[in-house]
Design an enzyme around this catalytic site. Structure first.
Site, mmCIF file in Angstrom:
data_model
loop_
_atom_site.group_PDB
_atom_site.id
_atom_site.type_symbol
_atom_site.label_atom_id
_atom_site.label_comp_id
_atom_site.label_asym_id
_atom_site.label_seq_id
_atom_site.Cartn_x
_atom_site.Cartn_y
_atom_site.Cartn_z
ATOM 1 N N ASP A 108 0.820 -1.200 0.000
ATOM 2 C CA ASP A 108 0.000 0.000 0.000
ATOM 3 C C ASP A 108 0.857 1.254 0.000
ATOM 4 O OD1 ASP A 108 -2.055 1.828 0.308
ATOM 5 O OD2 ASP A 108 -2.244 1.487 2.462
ATOM 6 N N ASP A 303 -2.114 5.778 -4.959
ATOM 7 C CA ASP A 303 -2.315 4.816 -3.879
ATOM 8 C C ASP A 303 -2.624 3.424 -4.423
ATOM 9 O OD1 ASP A 303 -3.058 3.421 -1.626
ATOM 10 O OD2 ASP A 303 -4.505 4.903 -0.914
#
Length: 489
Positions: A108, A303
């Site tokens: 992430d 992201d």
């Protein structure tokens, strides 16, 4: 309403797999790139009620992920796993402890902490979630410090510890991470055990240096201070299995077989290192320009741990105004828009001072089919008012369309056009590699660097099986690859 068909694979988790040369270098080794094939996890079909609940949770989780008090550090990233029957995802693998044991984790770039579910209280055997047992590692140290992560739909709590962590052919001997003993229901989804944040230390809830950043700061380990992603698409493959190859993650170098032309790097705006921020400079839909503002009003976090693309209400509304027949959803799905499924929607995004506009394909823009004629778009209105969150969160809906590179020095994000080899992986079915923990080519502890040992006797067999089953993957991964850990799922 009809049962939803198999549709867009919209989120990114990642799975480590083989490198192709196994010899650990001498203490005077040359820094080496590491390449990891990724694994895609498919999802079941959703009916109308399940779709509505999933859309609501995606919006809430993303707003919670970026909506903390600006004075507080935070950790997040499992926003795509809170609904077990909603979406596809990409995951990767790390290995932790002595002896090393592999765990699947979300990779992430929108957070900066590493955490794993612990064996005391998080899971049972029937959950199918592998858990970390600190007592099973001879090198684990309990730091006796509390650790907590909050999400829109739940929380994970535990304590901090440190241990040896392997990832992509590298090892950090004393990596700090969360050992989570309390997890809200459905926050983890088998076979994922936790999360590895790939953002900067400045947003780490634990205050710990992220794994990738420790390697960069060591200065002697990585060939280049960067990591790169290529993600596959399976949204139109009806016979896709529960697990399919999902792309590649590179650490320390890019894979030149996966992109063409130059990588278009745009620096992170001054003072914004934390998230991987880019300024959104242009947005078009079917050739029509949509005004996005400038400066902080157009800042976007890139992201990999987010499924969709969220942006300001007025800009998202204007985007859908350019799509004939679109209409805003209401109730718990307020913030989303529906449009006629037979309408081809092609969106482009442009960042920083670049003249290049990057595409979001019509396949990725079409998030879900809500009825026989109506589909839900993957761009939605994100409410970040009163927070320090960037105005835009750009997730895998966009990132599946480009080769993306996250570079620490100078701090920047780069995009490049996917190569034919990369594009040929879309929809290509493949076997799942067997679990393996293998050679570590470089180890650091603090500022030192060294070599590791091969912990697996089955590395060569696993490598051969993968080469036989993945076809073009072998060609793509063989370019520029030397050494690395064999951590398969």
């Amino acid at each position: 309403m009809l049962l939803l068909p198999y549709s867009l694979a919209v989120t990114c988790l990642l799975s480590l797999a083989n490198d192709y040369a196994l010899a650990a270098p001498s203490p005077s080794f040359t820094p080496l790139p590491r390449t990891i094939p990724l694994l895609r996890r498919s999802r079941p079909r959703r009916n109308a009620t399940e779709l509505s609940d999933w859309l609501k949770s995606q919006k809430e989780i993303l707003e919670a992920k970026y909506g903390n008090n600006p004075q507080q550090k935070r950790a997040s990233g499992l926003n795509l796993i809170t609904n077990q029957n909603a979406d596809s995802s990409f995951y990767g693998s790390i290995a932790v402890g002595t002896p090393a044991i592999s765990f699947n984790v979300i990779l992430d770039t929108g957070s900066s902490d590493l955490w794993l579910a612990a064996s005391d209280g998080v899971s049972t055997e029937s959950d199918g979630i592998p858990t970390f047992d600190p007592s099973s590692s001879s090198t684990f140290t309990d730091l006796n410090t509390s650790f907590s992560i909050s999400y829109g739909s739940g929380a994970a709590r535990g304590t901090l510890g440190k241990d040896a962590v392997q990832f992509a052919g590298f090892q950090v001997d004393s990596q700090v991470f969360g050992v989570v003993t309390q997890v809200s229901q459905n926050l983890l989804n088998s076979p994922v055990s936790g999360l590895m944040g790939l953002g900067f230390q400045t947003i780490a809830a634990s205050g710990a240096t992220p794994f990738w950043q420790a390697l960069v700061e060591n200065g002697k380990t990585l060939d280049s201070p960067l990591m790169a992603f290529q993600l596959t698409r399976f949204n139109d493959v009806n016979n896709a299995q529960a697990l399919e190859p999902g792309g590649t993650f590179n650490l320390g170098a890019v894979n030149t077989s996966l992109f063409t032309g130059d990588i278009d790097y745009q620096d992170i705006p001054d003072g914004q290192e934390g998230y991987w921020i880019q300024e959104l400079a242009g947005l078009t839909v079917n050739g029509n320009s949509v005004q996005v503002g400038s400066g902080s009003a157009a800042y976007a976090a890139i992201d990999t741990g987010t499924t969709l693309v969220g942006g300001p209400q007025d800009v998202i509304s204007a985007l859908y105004d350019a799509i004939p027949g679109s209409q805003a959803l209401t109730g718990q799905n307020s913030g989303y828009w529906a449009y006629p499924c037979n309408t081809d929607v092609n969106v482009t995004l442009r960042f920083g001072s670049s003249s290049i506009s990057w595409p979001v394909s019509k396949e990725d823009f079409q998030l879900e089919q809500a009825s026989q004629e109506t589909c839900v778009g993957a761009f939605f209105a994100l409410n970040t008012s009163g927070t320090s969150a960037p105005a835009w969160i750009v997730g895998d809906t966009f990132l599946k369309n480009v080769y993306s590179v996250f570079r620490a020095s100078p701090a920047s994000v780069g995009f490049a056009k996917l190569s034919d080899i990369a594009l040929s992986m879309n929809g290509q079915l493949g076997a799942v590699p067997s679990p393996t923990v293998g050679a570590v080519a470089a180890t650091i502890s603090g500022s030192s660097a060294g070599t590791g040992t091969d912990r697996s006797s089955s590395t060569n067999g696993a490598q051969g099986a993968m080469l036989n089953t993945l076809g073009v993957w072998a060609v793509a991964l063989a370019s520029g690859i030397v050494g690395g850990a064999m951590i398969l799922l």
